[in-house]
Enzyme design. Structure first.
Site, mmCIF file in Angstrom:
data_model
loop_
_atom_site.group_PDB
_atom_site.id
_atom_site.type_symbol
_atom_site.label_atom_id
_atom_site.label_comp_id
_atom_site.label_asym_id
_atom_site.label_seq_id
_atom_site.Cartn_x
_atom_site.Cartn_y
_atom_site.Cartn_z
ATOM 1 N N ASN A 89 7.545 -8.146 2.805
ATOM 2 C CA ASN A 89 6.163 -7.883 3.137
ATOM 3 C C ASN A 89 5.898 -7.891 2.020
ATOM 4 O O ASN A 89 6.071 -7.699 0.911
ATOM 5 C CB ASN A 89 5.937 -6.061 3.484
ATOM 6 N N LYS A 97 2.772 -9.214 -0.098
ATOM 7 C CA LYS A 97 1.251 -7.977 -0.075
ATOM 8 C C LYS A 97 0.549 -10.307 -0.152
ATOM 9 O O LYS A 97 1.449 -10.430 0.768
ATOM 10 C CB LYS A 97 1.850 -7.469 -1.262
ATOM 11 N N GLU A 105 -1.225 1.289 1.802
ATOM 12 C CA GLU A 105 -1.951 0.440 0.654
ATOM 13 C C GLU A 105 -3.085 -0.081 1.408
ATOM 14 O O GLU A 105 -4.446 0.471 0.930
ATOM 15 C CB GLU A 105 -1.177 -0.977 0.151
ATOM 16 N N GLU A 138 7.878 5.158 5.083
ATOM 17 C CA GLU A 138 7.289 4.695 3.659
ATOM 18 C C GLU A 138 7.387 5.932 3.127
ATOM 19 O O GLU A 138 5.385 5.762 2.749
ATOM 20 C CB GLU A 138 6.610 3.453 3.339
ATOM 21 N N GLY A 156 6.904 0.802 -4.892
ATOM 22 C CA GLY A 156 6.726 -0.176 -5.692
ATOM 23 C C GLY A 156 6.901 0.872 -7.478
ATOM 24 O O GLY A 156 6.632 0.124 -8.654
ATOM 25 N N SER A 194 11.011 0.657 -2.571
ATOM 26 C CA SER A 194 11.761 0.365 -4.175
ATOM 27 C C SER A 194 12.853 -0.124 -3.256
ATOM 28 O O SER A 194 14.117 0.075 -3.847
ATOM 29 C CB SER A 194 11.336 1.334 -4.900
HETATM 30 P P1 PGA Z 1 7.915 -1.414 -2.295
HETATM 31 O O1 PGA Z 1 7.235 -2.396 -1.358
HETATM 32 O O2 PGA Z 1 9.643 -2.383 -1.938
HETATM 33 O O3 PGA Z 1 7.784 -3.220 -3.334
HETATM 34 O O4 PGA Z 1 8.781 -0.753 -3.128
HETATM 35 C C1 PGA Z 1 7.542 -1.385 -0.321
HETATM 36 C C2 PGA Z 1 6.585 -1.310 0.743
HETATM 37 O O5 PGA Z 1 5.445 -1.276 0.642
HETATM 38 O O6 PGA Z 1 6.751 -1.262 1.733
#
Ligand code: PGA
Length: 248
Positions: A11, A13, A94, A163, A169, A208
């Site tokens: 992802n 983003k 998000e 999640e 993040g 993460s």
């Molecule tokens: P991240 O994001 O790996 O940066 O923690 C994961 C996600 O948004 O699903």
């Protein structure tokens, strides 16, 4: 031998550019089979920049719950299909937190995606506070029921991504045991709607995930892959995660 083929999702983003498209597609193209199912979800503008290759599929990060019409700035399921997407992430935290997406809209999006022939990746997860108040399973049940209670037939066409919001993040990954406990709950909870579909459902983990911690997560019985944000922007790390998923 695992009964569910692992799925590893990138992802991006609102990150990435044409250079990253090129580097990522080249790196994934030279990985040797057997591989997990690999899905790249870049910003939609880059979907058509990816060369077709058997080693990966493409997905979107969001879509409209409407089919067509005067919805400025939105993108429909059919348009995503036409742009080469086979999957779409729906209800990412998000989207829920920053864009006010509620369960009802998310439920509609899952239906519209399946009707259009896209595989929805439904994201569910609790906040830090909800976890501390021991409301995790209650929150997840609500998020899952909002989609599948009235539309159980959609389960057979879905992927679910657990999640925990506190892990996204932040560098604070759920432990494999914490994640496994929740994944097992999700599978058992969804079995009331369709036992077979719940059994074969891929439940992936996001929050993460890195090349350093993915192996322990993939070793858990109900963790069928990962949804990766930050580490999916690093070609070497993402390739390494894909390679490790195939062995799990
Ligand atoms: P991240 O994001 O790996 O940066 O923690 C994961 C996600 O948004 O699903």
């Amino acid at each position: 031998m695992r009964q569910r083929k692992p799925l590893v999702v990138a992802n991006w983003k609102m990150n990435g550019n044409s250079d990253l498209v090129q580097q990522m597609s080249e790196a994934l193209s030279v990985l040797n089979q057997p591989l997990p199912d690999i899905l790249i979800c870049p910003p939609v503008i880059f979907l058509s920049h990816f060369p077709k290759h058997a080693n990966y599929k493409l997905g979107a990060q969001n879509m409209s719950e409407q089919l067509v019409g005067a919805f400025t700035g939105e993108i429909s399921a059919d348009m995503l299909r036409a742009a080469g997407a086979s999957h779409v992430i729906i209800g990412h935290s998000e989207r829920r937190a920053l864009y006010g997406e509620l369960d009802a809209v998310i439920s509609q999006k899952v239906k519209v995606a399946v009707d259009a022939g896209l595989t929805p990746i439904l994201c569910v997860g609790e906040t830090q506070q909800q976890r501390e108040e021991e409301k995790t399973l209650q929150v997840l049940a609500r998020q899952l029921d909002a989609v599948y209670a009235a539309q159980p037939h959609l389960l057979a066409h879905s992927v679910v991504s657990y999640e925990p919001i506190w892990a996204i993040g932040t560098g604070q990954t759920a432990t494999p045991q914490q994640a496994q406990q929740v994944h097992q709950f999700i599978r058992q909870h969804l079995a009331q709607y369709d036992a077979h579909a719940a059994d074969v459902l891929r439940i992936i983990y996001g929050g993460s995930v890195t090349a350093a911690n993915c192996e322990a997560l993939f070793a858990e019985a109900d963790i069928d892959g990962a949804l990766i944000g930050g580490a999916s922007l690093k070609v070497a790390d993402f390739s390494a995660i894909c390679t490790m998923a195939k062995d799990s």
